[in-house]
Design a protein around this motif. Structure first.
Motif, short mmCIF file in Angstrom:
data_model
loop_
_atom_site.label_atom_id
_atom_site.label_comp_id
_atom_site.label_asym_id
_atom_site.label_seq_id
_atom_site.Cartn_x
_atom_site.Cartn_y
_atom_site.Cartn_z
N ALA A 161 37.92 40.92 40.46
CA ALA A 161 37.79 42.36 40.17
C ALA A 161 39.14 42.96 39.78
O ALA A 161 39.21 43.79 38.86
CB ALA A 161 37.23 43.08 41.40
N GLU A 162 40.19 42.53 40.43
CA GLU A 162 41.52 43.06 40.11
C GLU A 162 41.96 42.70 38.69
O GLU A 162 42.70 43.44 38.05
CB GLU A 162 42.54 42.55 41.13
N ALA A 163 41.47 41.57 38.19
CA ALA A 163 41.79 41.19 36.81
C ALA A 163 41.17 42.15 35.81
O ALA A 163 41.68 42.33 34.70
CB ALA A 163 41.31 39.76 36.53
N ALA A 172 40.61 45.41 36.65
CA ALA A 172 41.05 46.77 37.01
C ALA A 172 41.90 47.46 35.94
O ALA A 172 41.75 48.67 35.73
CB ALA A 172 41.79 46.74 38.35
N PRO A 173 42.82 46.75 35.23
CA PRO A 173 43.61 47.44 34.20
C PRO A 173 42.77 48.08 33.10
O PRO A 173 43.24 48.99 32.41
CB PRO A 173 44.50 46.32 33.65
N ALA A 191 32.82 43.17 45.33
CA ALA A 191 34.19 43.34 44.87
C ALA A 191 34.28 44.18 43.60
O ALA A 191 35.23 44.95 43.41
CB ALA A 191 34.83 41.98 44.64
N CYS A 192 33.27 44.05 42.73
CA CYS A 192 33.29 44.73 41.43
C CYS A 192 32.59 46.09 41.45
O CYS A 192 32.62 46.81 40.45
CB CYS A 192 32.65 43.85 40.37
N ILE A 206 37.73 39.42 45.07
CA ILE A 206 38.58 40.61 44.92
C ILE A 206 39.59 40.40 43.80
O ILE A 206 39.85 41.31 43.00
CB ILE A 206 39.26 40.93 46.26
N ALA A 207 40.15 39.19 43.71
CA ALA A 207 41.09 38.89 42.63
C ALA A 207 40.43 38.96 41.26
O ALA A 207 41.05 39.40 40.28
CB ALA A 207 41.70 37.51 42.86
N LEU A 213 34.44 49.36 40.22
CA LEU A 213 34.69 49.38 38.78
C LEU A 213 33.40 49.51 37.99
O LEU A 213 33.37 50.18 36.94
CB LEU A 213 35.44 48.12 38.36
#
Length: 259
Positions: free
Chosen positions: A77-79, A81-82, A131-132, A74-75, A135
């Motif tokens: 994927a969050e990287a 996300a921006p 997780a991805c 998840i982290a 996106l």
């Protein structure tokens, strides 16, 4: 001609060295806007990958995480996300446990060995894709490429646990291809021998194995990380936009010989 990865947002797991680094740098060289570089432990090598990506004009974001842990996926994927989307996800992180003599593996391998290898090679890939997924669905060219191995096809790998995990990965790619369609493609690349630190761990046996591979392959070649990265990048590009659910063996023809 438009570069294959022009303006693409790319995520590569296991990208600190070897094939993962070659994929990350290759995507940048082919026009990627940003590359998210995942690594499990070797930060200095991951930063070297990031430096090479930036030198080619792409943004680079290094993120530490073990794909066997769902929260770390998840982290990762969050990287990304921006940037608002992921165009290509390369699930390259992997591990093995080595038992040199196949005749001894029933005695040497444990259930824990299997679970540890499957946790990264199979479950880790599944968790990274999950997780991805959101996106990836924001892209109009979304693709996932998993790093498998010819061991998953021939059963001749560093251990029974490793070969079995890659066979499971190949089957999972088929299943995920159905579940992710029509928005996301997924395929696997299955390398044979590569000149990377992965095989360096074989110590004094490495050069003998390399020479044997070159002798036995129809193409008389041992692949570099860049050779296999080219195949992986093809599967993740629009050139393969009608290819999904496939495992592409890239072993210079060794598996055709029964090797």
């Amino acid at each position: 001609m438009t570069p294959p990865y022009e303006n693409a947002i790319v995520v590569v797991t296991g990208a600190s060295t070897g094939l993962g680094r070659a994929i990350a740098v290759g995507a940048a060289d082919q026009g990627a806007r940003a590359v998210i570089i995942n690594y499990a432990s070797n930060e200095s090598e991951a930063q070297e990958t990031a430096w090479q990506v930036r030198a080619l004009g792409a943004e680079a974001v290094a993120v530490r995480g073990d794909v066997g842990e769902d929260a770390d996926c998840i982290a990762i994927a969050e990287a990304a996300a921006p940037f608002g989307r992921i165009d290509a996800l390369f699930c390259n992180a992997g591990k093995t446990t080595r038992v040199t003599a196949h005749a001894h593996q029933l005695d040497k391998l444990t259930g824990e060995d299997f679970l540890d290898v499957y946790r990264v090679n199979v479950v880790g890939t599944f968790q990274a894709v999950r997780a991805c997924r959101a996106l990836l669905e924001q892209s109009d060219r979304a693709a996932v490429v998993a790093t498998s191995s010819v061991a998953g096809v021939t059963g001749n790998g560093s251990s029974i646990a490793y070969s079995a995990s890659k066979g499971a990965l190949n089957t999972m790619v088929l299943t995920l291809a159905r579940g992710l369609a029509p928005k996301i493609r997924i395929n696997a690349v299955a390398p044979g021998f590569m000149d990377t630190v992965w095989f360096d761990k074989m110590g004094p046996h490495r050069d003998k194995i390399r020479a044997s591979v070159i002798e036995r392959t129809p193409l008389k070649a041992a692949a570099s990380a860049e050779d296999i990265a080219g195949t992986a990048l093809y599967l993740g590009s629009e050139a393969a936009n009608r290819v999904t659910g496939q495992t592409l063996v890239a072993d210079a023809g060794l598996s055709m010989t029964g090797g």
